[in-house]
Scaffold this motif. Structure first.
Motif, PDB file in Angstrom:
ATOM      1  N   MET A 168       0.845  -1.173   0.000  1.00 19.15           N
ATOM      2  CA  MET A 168       0.000   0.000   0.000  1.00 19.15           C
ATOM      3  C   MET A 168       0.895   1.242   0.000  1.00 19.15           C
ATOM      4  SD  MET A 168      -3.229   1.096   2.422  1.00 19.15           S
ATOM      5  CE  MET A 168      -2.709   0.117   3.752  1.00 19.15           C
ATOM      6  N   HIS A 169       0.497   2.217  -0.765  1.00 23.38           N
ATOM      7  CA  HIS A 169       1.214   3.479  -0.873  1.00 23.38           C
ATOM      8  C   HIS A 169       0.249   4.619  -0.552  1.00 23.38           C
ATOM      9  CE1 HIS A 169       4.525   1.377  -2.738  1.00 23.38           C
ATOM     10  NE2 HIS A 169       3.666   0.788  -3.530  1.00 23.38           N
ATOM     11  N   THR A 170       0.806   5.793  -0.373  1.00 22.34           N
ATOM     12  CA  THR A 170      -0.011   6.972  -0.069  1.00 22.34           C
ATOM     13  C   THR A 170       0.386   8.115  -0.987  1.00 22.34           C
ATOM     14  OG1 THR A 170      -0.161   6.291   2.238  1.00 22.34           O
ATOM     15  CG2 THR A 170      -0.735   8.563   1.754  1.00 22.34           C
ATOM     16  N   ILE A 171      -0.621   8.853  -1.435  1.00 24.60           N
ATOM     17  CA  ILE A 171      -0.399  10.044  -2.255  1.00 24.60           C
ATOM     18  C   ILE A 171      -1.155  11.201  -1.604  1.00 24.60           C
ATOM     19  CG2 ILE A 171      -2.364   9.482  -3.731  1.00 24.60           C
ATOM     20  CD1 ILE A 171      -0.921  10.819  -6.052  1.00 24.60           C
ATOM     21  N   SER A 172      -0.580  12.382  -1.698  1.00 30.55           N
ATOM     22  CA  SER A 172      -1.279  13.580  -1.255  1.00 30.55           C
ATOM     23  C   SER A 172      -2.029  14.138  -2.460  1.00 30.55           C
ATOM     24  CB  SER A 172      -0.282  14.606  -0.718  1.00 30.55           C
ATOM     25  OG  SER A 172      -0.970  15.752  -0.280  1.00 30.55           O
ATOM     26  N   PHE A 173      -3.342  14.290  -2.322  1.00 33.46           N
ATOM     27  CA  PHE A 173      -4.176  14.756  -3.424  1.00 33.46           C
ATOM     28  C   PHE A 173      -5.262  15.651  -2.857  1.00 33.46           C
ATOM     29  CE2 PHE A 173      -7.733  14.412  -6.382  1.00 33.46           C
ATOM     30  CZ  PHE A 173      -7.095  14.645  -7.592  1.00 33.46           C
ATOM     31  N   GLU A 174      -5.359  16.860  -3.390  1.00 33.70           N
ATOM     32  CA  GLU A 174      -6.382  17.820  -2.946  1.00 33.70           C
ATOM     33  C   GLU A 174      -6.328  18.031  -1.430  1.00 33.70           C
ATOM     34  OE1 GLU A 174      -8.958  19.471  -4.751  1.00 33.70           O
ATOM     35  OE2 GLU A 174      -7.960  18.871  -6.608  1.00 33.70           O
ATOM     36  N   GLY A 175      -5.117  17.970  -0.856  1.00 36.97           N
ATOM     37  CA  GLY A 175      -4.951  18.205   0.565  1.00 36.97           C
ATOM     38  C   GLY A 175      -5.260  17.005   1.454  1.00 36.97           C
ATOM     39  N   HIS A 176      -5.445  15.840   0.859  1.00 37.49           N
ATOM     40  CA  HIS A 176      -5.754  14.619   1.612  1.00 37.49           C
ATOM     41  C   HIS A 176      -4.702  13.559   1.314  1.00 37.49           C
ATOM     42  CE1 HIS A 176      -9.759  16.160   2.533  1.00 37.49           C
ATOM     43  NE2 HIS A 176      -9.843  16.515   1.254  1.00 37.49           N
ATOM     44  N   ASP A 177      -4.361  12.773   2.322  1.00 39.41           N
ATOM     45  CA  ASP A 177      -3.499  11.614   2.122  1.00 39.41           C
ATOM     46  C   ASP A 177      -4.389  10.430   1.768  1.00 39.41           C
ATOM     47  OD1 ASP A 177      -1.163  13.011   2.683  1.00 39.41           O
ATOM     48  OD2 ASP A 177      -1.247  12.540   4.818  1.00 39.41           O
ATOM     49  N   ILE A 178      -4.167   9.880   0.583  1.00 36.54           N
ATOM     50  CA  ILE A 178      -5.014   8.814   0.070  1.00 36.54           C
ATOM     51  C   ILE A 178      -4.167   7.572  -0.170  1.00 36.54           C
ATOM     52  CG2 ILE A 178      -6.510   8.126  -1.851  1.00 36.54           C
ATOM     53  CD1 ILE A 178      -7.228  11.149  -2.096  1.00 36.54           C
ATOM     54  N   SER A 179      -4.595   6.469   0.424  1.00 35.03           N
ATOM     55  CA  SER A 179      -3.892   5.197   0.254  1.00 35.03           C
ATOM     56  C   SER A 179      -4.368   4.514  -1.019  1.00 35.03           C
ATOM     57  CB  SER A 179      -4.162   4.279   1.447  1.00 35.03           C
ATOM     58  OG  SER A 179      -3.655   4.854   2.624  1.00 35.03           O
ATOM     59  N   TYR A 180      -3.409   3.847  -1.680  1.00 31.45           N
ATOM     60  CA  TYR A 180      -3.751   3.101  -2.890  1.00 31.45           C
ATOM     61  C   TYR A 180      -2.841   1.883  -3.011  1.00 31.45           C
ATOM     62  CZ  TYR A 180       0.343   5.187  -5.142  1.00 31.45           C
ATOM     63  OH  TYR A 180       1.616   5.558  -5.453  1.00 31.45           O
ATOM     64  N   ASP A 181      -3.290   0.931  -3.798  1.00 36.49           N
ATOM     65  CA  ASP A 181      -2.564  -0.307  -4.029  1.00 36.49           C
ATOM     66  C   ASP A 181      -1.875  -0.211  -5.386  1.00 36.49           C
ATOM     67  OD1 ASP A 181      -1.745  -2.903  -4.653  1.00 36.49           O
ATOM     68  OD2 ASP A 181      -3.510  -3.822  -3.755  1.00 36.49           O
ATOM     69  N   ALA A 182      -0.560  -0.004  -5.370  1.00 35.19           N
ATOM     70  CA  ALA A 182       0.199   0.160  -6.611  1.00 35.19           C
ATOM     71  C   ALA A 182       0.159  -1.114  -7.459  1.00 35.19           C
ATOM     72  CB  ALA A 182       1.639   0.547  -6.296  1.00 35.19           C
ATOM     73  N   LYS A 183       0.129  -2.263  -6.824  1.00 39.26           N
ATOM     74  CA  LYS A 183       0.057  -3.518  -7.580  1.00 39.26           C
ATOM     75  C   LYS A 183      -1.273  -3.630  -8.312  1.00 39.26           C
ATOM     76  CE  LYS A 183       3.303  -6.157  -4.832  1.00 39.26           C
ATOM     77  NZ  LYS A 183       3.525  -7.360  -4.012  1.00 39.26           N
ATOM     78  N   ALA A 184      -2.337  -3.170  -7.683  1.00 37.93           N
ATOM     79  CA  ALA A 184      -3.652  -3.223  -8.328  1.00 37.93           C
ATOM     80  C   ALA A 184      -3.683  -2.351  -9.580  1.00 37.93           C
ATOM     81  CB  ALA A 184      -4.739  -2.798  -7.352  1.00 37.93           C
ATOM     82  N   LEU A 185      -2.965  -1.230  -9.544  1.00 35.35           N
ATOM     83  CA  LEU A 185      -2.919  -0.356 -10.717  1.00 35.35           C
ATOM     84  C   LEU A 185      -2.328  -1.067 -11.925  1.00 35.35           C
ATOM     85  CD1 LEU A 185      -1.724   3.000  -9.153  1.00 35.35           C
ATOM     86  CD2 LEU A 185      -3.886   2.615 -10.346  1.00 35.35           C
ATOM     87  N   LYS A 186      -1.420  -2.018 -11.681  1.00 33.03           N
ATOM     88  CA  LYS A 186      -0.761  -2.748 -12.766  1.00 33.03           C
ATOM     89  C   LYS A 186      -1.414  -4.093 -13.057  1.00 33.03           C
ATOM     90  CE  LYS A 186       3.785  -0.726 -12.155  1.00 33.03           C
ATOM     91  NZ  LYS A 186       5.212  -0.999 -12.094  1.00 33.03           N
ATOM     92  N   SER A 187      -2.436  -4.437 -12.282  1.00 29.70           N
ATOM     93  CA  SER A 187      -3.084  -5.737 -12.435  1.00 29.70           C
ATOM     94  C   SER A 187      -3.934  -5.791 -13.702  1.00 29.70           C
ATOM     95  CB  SER A 187      -3.969  -5.998 -11.210  1.00 29.70           C
ATOM     96  OG  SER A 187      -4.871  -7.056 -11.465  1.00 29.70           O
ATOM     97  N   TRP A 188      -3.721  -6.821 -14.488  1.00 27.63           N
ATOM     98  CA  TRP A 188      -4.505  -7.020 -15.697  1.00 27.63           C
ATOM     99  C   TRP A 188      -5.986  -7.185 -15.352  1.00 27.63           C
ATOM    100  CZ3 TRP A 188      -4.673  -6.067 -20.524  1.00 27.63           C
ATOM    101  CH2 TRP A 188      -5.523  -6.767 -21.376  1.00 27.63           C
TER     102      TRP A 188
END
Length: 76
Positions: free
Chosen positions: A1-21
């Motif tokens: 799990m990774h975190t990005i700052s977006f629109e003033g919020h820290d948002i967690s996301y799954d980098a592996k899911a982004l690359k998942s077919w």
């Protein structure tokens, strides 16, 4: 799990899911499958993230575009 700052919020996301077919296929299918894919990418918190972003579909789209641009160099 990774975190990005977006629109003033820290948002967690799954980098592996982004690359998942499988996840990408769900996004391409649209409809309920696309919402399920977004939920996977956002670690089961897509509705919470949408609420943080003021329930604004354009901001959710911008977030997904931003995350998609990160997936190419996701070494976080």
């Amino acid at each position: 799990m990774h975190t990005i700052s977006f629109e003033g919020h820290d948002i967690s996301y799954d980098a592996k899911a982004l690359k998942s077919w499988k996840v990408q296929k769900k996004l391409a299918r649209g409809g309920a499958d696309a919402y399920d894919a977004v939920d996977v990418i956002l670690c089961g918190k897509s509705d919470d993230v949408a609420e943080m972003l003021g329930d604004d579909a354009d901001k959710m789209t911008a977030l997904l575009v931003t995350l998609g641009s990160l997936s190419g160099d996701s070494k976080n």
